[in-house]
Each structure stands twice: as structure tokens, then as C-alpha cells.
Design an enzyme around this catalytic site. Sequence first.
Site, PDB file in Angstrom:
ATOM      1  N   SER A 148       1.168  -1.384   0.103  1.00 43.96           N
ATOM      2  CA  SER A 148       0.238  -0.173   0.072  1.00 43.96           C
ATOM      3  C   SER A 148       1.056   0.974   0.262  1.00 43.96           C
ATOM      4  O   SER A 148       1.850   1.066  -1.159  1.00 43.96           O
ATOM      5  CB  SER A 148      -0.560  -0.110   1.267  1.00 43.96           C
ATOM      6  N   GLU A 242     -10.228  -3.999  -6.250  1.00 42.38           N
ATOM      7  CA  GLU A 242      -9.400  -2.995  -5.993  1.00 42.38           C
ATOM      8  C   GLU A 242      -9.788  -1.212  -7.007  1.00 42.38           C
ATOM      9  O   GLU A 242      -9.452  -0.855  -7.894  1.00 42.38           O
ATOM     10  CB  GLU A 242      -7.881  -2.747  -5.824  1.00 42.38           C
ATOM     11  N   HIS A 272      -7.286  -5.835  -0.974  1.00 44.17           N
ATOM     12  CA  HIS A 272      -6.007  -5.355  -0.820  1.00 44.17           C
ATOM     13  C   HIS A 272      -4.701  -5.213   0.115  1.00 44.17           C
ATOM     14  O   HIS A 272      -5.559  -5.624   1.301  1.00 44.17           O
ATOM     15  CB  HIS A 272      -6.326  -3.549  -0.717  1.00 44.17           C
TER      16      HIS A 272
END
Length: 316
Positions: A148, A242, A272
Site C-alpha cells: 500500500s 481494488e 487490498h
Amino acid sequence: MSWQGALIRWYLRRRFLPATREPIDVARVRARTAKRVWSPRPPIDFRLHEQYAAADAPLRGEWLLRVAGAARTILYLHGGGYYFCSPKSHRTITFGLAPRAQADVFSLDYRLAPEHPFPAAHDDALAAYRQLLAEGRRAGSIVIAGDSAGGGLALATLVALRDAGDPLPAGALLYSPWTDLACTGASLRENDGHDPMFSADVFARVAPLYLGATRATHPWASPVYADLRGLPPLFMLAGSTEVLLDDTLRVAERARAAGVRVECEIGQGLPHVWPIYAPFAPEARRALDDSARFVRRVTATADEEGPQSSETSIAS
């Protein structure tokens, strides 16, 4: 998709997704994350060494060390929108990678926004990598990894190292990386409502916490806008639903066009950063298996050169 994966999607849609539609409360998010952290035990033949004092910088965070010594090292940068999470919240990934790759793993406790906006996290990642080199770990035996925001930070670190002429690591693992803080990806619109974890607009609200006065297209903040030539091999993954899917796909496309070797896996319907659900979800275990094979492959010469460390040499 496994039943475990389906259960995770259901839970995220029911409990996590609604929270991303609320106003951002940094203290509350951090408190919730700290309460929910589940820590697996260190894997067999590895030792956890925590070093969270200010004086431990630039290697402030935690080592997972192979007792017999390791020929390769993973520098891990956790996700959390640059404003929450920690090495402890991502142990399911780091503790899963270490034995699979037979690597020492250092998970960096970089400074968080909004108290420490860009370039604080970026500077911390650069300093940590350079310290690994200064302590004798060979660049060709290091893989930088992140998920991320940490995945975007890992890619931005590669770009900055190349720009500065530093020896580059052997490769990078990027899990669902957030690479565009200007939030221009088409998947933000197309997957909004399909992503079980995030509402699309949350990223535009989080980005200013980290950016501060920096423009959103700065290549060290949003590496999708960077020149990617000369980077080492990349292993990337993202879920097909996502909202950040395009942050992976555009980097993969641009890196390949720049001559970079890229492996990119798109998990159908997976959420995610799904490797974080190891060991519960079989998809997560397979992703870590694939990641470890990549790490071992790009650091193959490290096996010939032998171990660089032992758990006693780091802890002393």
C-alpha cells in the site's frame, strides 16, 4: 476464491469499508489498529529483535533474524496511508516472508504523517537502506518490499537511490502499492463500490496528510510519475476489484516500457494487500510463496557469497 478469501471480503465490506467513509480521525484509527494487532510467533530458527528507541535510527523498527545467519535481507516498509500501522501490524507478512525466502527481514518504523509529512518517511527509508549497506549487507543481496503506502514508498526509494547513484537492491516486492497520491487512476471510479475495503474518495482525503505542501505528482511521493529506467526487477500484485488497481497496472506498464523486468499478478476478487491474511487464507500463502521465489531468484548470487549476519551479531 477460497472460502477464507470470501469470508475476508465479507468482513471487510461489513466492518472496514464503512469506516473509510467517515471523517479521518488519526488518533482513533491508530488506536483501533493497535488494539487489533495479532502477532504470530517468530518462525522456527528465527529470532525477533525489537529496536524502537529514537537512538536506534536509522534502523528503528524490528529485525527478524535467521539464527544461523542469512545470505539475503528484505527491507520491509509497512502500509497504512503513511499515518498509521507499524512493523508490528504487518508481522503476518514479514514473519511469512522470512522463512520462505531464508532471509533476514528488517521492518522499518518510519515516521508517520501528519506529524511528519513528506519527505520524512522517504528520508527514513533511504537512510535505513544506506545503513544496511554501511553495516556490510551487499546491495545485490537486499530486496526492498512494501504494501500500500509502503509499496509506493519502496518504489519511490528505488527511484531516489538511482537518482543519487547509490548501489541498487536486487529487486522490489510491491503489494497493492499506492503510487499516485494525485488519485487519477481510472480504477478509483470503475471499482468504487466493488472494492470491499475502501471507498474511492478516502485516498484523496488521506493524501494531504502526507503531502503537506508538496505537489501530489512529485515523483518521490507519487512514483507513478517517475522515470523508471534503470530500476531492478519488480514483483507486483493487486486485487482485480481494488480502487487502487491502476496504481499497480500503470507502474507495471511504464516500468516495462522503460526496460524494467516486471512480474505482475492480479488476484481475481482479492482484497487490498491480501498477503497480510496469511496464514489464514491460501491465496495469501501462495502470494508469499511466489514472493519468496522472486526474492531468492534475484538474490541468487548471495547464496554463493554466504551469510552476512547472525542473530548474535545484530543483537549485540
